[in-house]
Design a protein around this motif. Structure first.
Motif, PDB file in Angstrom:
ATOM      1  N   THR A   2      17.049  26.299  15.461  1.00  0.00           N
ATOM      2  CA  THR A   2      17.613  27.401  16.223  1.00  0.00           C
ATOM      3  C   THR A   2      17.685  27.100  17.712  1.00  0.00           C
ATOM      4  N   ARG A  73      23.151  25.320  16.010  1.00  0.00           N
ATOM      5  CA  ARG A  73      23.624  25.856  14.734  1.00  0.00           C
ATOM      6  C   ARG A  73      24.932  25.231  14.254  1.00  0.00           C
ATOM      7  N   CYS A  74      25.716  24.686  15.178  1.00  0.00           N
ATOM      8  CA  CYS A  74      27.036  24.177  14.797  1.00  0.00           C
ATOM      9  C   CYS A  74      26.931  22.831  14.091  1.00  0.00           C
TER      10      CYS A  74
END
Length: 391
Positions: A2, A73-74
């Motif tokens: 995260t 996150r990507c």
């Protein structure tokens, strides 16, 4: 995953510096003027084992390559985290050193343009293992960098790199995080019970990777316990020699197990690359070159096995030194955090003097130094255990 900087507990100043640099890099890509002193093409991440220098470098690489500055996150962030991103060159010297031929090949690859349109990042772990000629080849690339290439070098201390390279890099110095900070990461991210996480963090003295292994791998915890039994075992000549033999044998077995998992797949991959098992025109000619390539591979594998054995043995010696450090702290009444349970130390502390404990620590450090000079491991460790016995 995260936060790309979430694995750097206790490194607030470093994280802040790297975030500003990533923002400066984004400004350059946008054709804007970055904040002065934020971004540069070469970085040197320095810090003692466990401080997270390679973790910090990986997080910075993620922030440079991610369109959002390291969202975590990507697809880009996940690829960099896994080491599979096309614009990330992850360099890990497998042997005792990194040679000039490998470095020149790396420099040529680093001169290309990034496929994703942002940066091409070279993350060089253990850059201090470069030979003198390799360091000279690396210096040339850092002196005349490609426009979109960023070099991230990692070393235990800035002084481990030659001054000419060091002077051309921005040095990022990490510190050993506190046990409480490491334990919090283990508890929150890995779900480890807090008391167990704190005990592992104290035993690892802030080394987050080591702490995670001690908390989750029973074999690692058992090996550490075996090492810490040595001070009570080395009471005379016979037990001292037996302890030395056991310590070296364990290191050899661990190194063999670690390298055998890699050796055969590498050999099989090389044979397939040369066409073994295939038919057709040119296969026989190509197979004639496999012997030389296999010999080079076996030499590299042998060097890697030596390094793994040495690193495993060095870790055991550091555990011993840490144990005697705790004893010394009890003997002189220093109010510092101990890596080992106090109850296990008091008997040994009461049976010797601070002077004897210092001599034992010096014997361990002398053994570590001799191993780096290629003294036969068994001879070096036997001399150490005899010194531990005599005090």
């Amino acid at each position: 995953m995260t936060d790309v900087f979430g694995d750097l507990p206790g490194q607030d100043a470093v994280v802040s510096q790297l975030r500003r640099a990533a923002a400066g890099a984004a400004a350059i890509l946008a054709g804007e003027r970055p904040e002065p002193g934020t971004m540069t093409h070469a970085w040197l991440f320095a810090g003692p084992p466990g401080s997270g220098r390679s973790v910090a470098a990986r997080a910075f690489a993620t922030a440079l390559l991610c369109p959002s500055g390291g969202c975590g996150r990507c697809a880009t962030c996940l690829q960099v985290h896994a080491g599979t991103h096309a614009d990330l060159m992850l360099v890990r010297p497998e042997g005792l050193s990194y040679g000039v031929k490998q470095t020149r090949e790396l420099v040529l690859r680093a001169a290309g343009k990034p496929t994703g349109g942002r940066w091409q990042v070279v993350l060089f772990e253990d850059a201090d293992r470069c030979t003198e000629q390799a360091a000279n080849a690396l210096l040339k690339a850092i002196e005349e960098p490609a426009p979109r290439t960023v070099w991230l070098l990692c070393a235990p201390a800035a002084q481990d790199m030659v001054p000419t390279i060091r002077s051309r890099c921005r040095v990022v110095t990490l510190v050993v995080p506190s046990s409480a900070a490491v334990a919090q990461v283990l508890a929150e991210r890995d779900g480890i019970e807090p008391a167990r996480a704190l005990a592992a963090a104290r035993a690892a003295q802030g080394h987050i990777g080591r702490a995670r292994r001690l908390a989750t791998d029973p074999a690692a915890a058992r090996r550490r316990a075996d090492v810490l039994r040595i001070p009570a075992q080395v009471t005379s000549l016979g037990p001292a020699l037996a302890a030395a033999a056991a310590l070296v044998r364990t290191a050899e077995e661990e190194a063999k197990a670690a390298t055998e998992e890699l050796d055969e797949p590498e050999k099989e991959s090389l044979r397939r690359a040369f066409g073994e098992g295939s038919t057709g025109k040119g296969v026989a000619k190509a197979m004639r070159g496999v012997a030389g390539a296999m010999k080079d591979l076996e030499d590299r594998q042998k060097s890697r096995a030596t390094r793994v054995k040495r690193d495993t043995l060095d870790q055991a010696l550091l555990e011993l030194a840490q144990f005697y450090r705790d004893i010394l702290m009890l003997q002189v009444g220093a109010g510092v955090e101990l890596a080992n349970p106090e109850a296990d130390l008091r008997t040994i502390a009461a049976a010797s003097s601070p002077e004897a404990t210092l001599r034992r620590i010096q014997a361990i450090m002398r053994c570590r130094e001799r191993l780096t000079l290629n003294v036969a491991p068994l001879l070096a460790v036997e001399e150490m255990t005899l010194s531990l016995a005599h005090g």
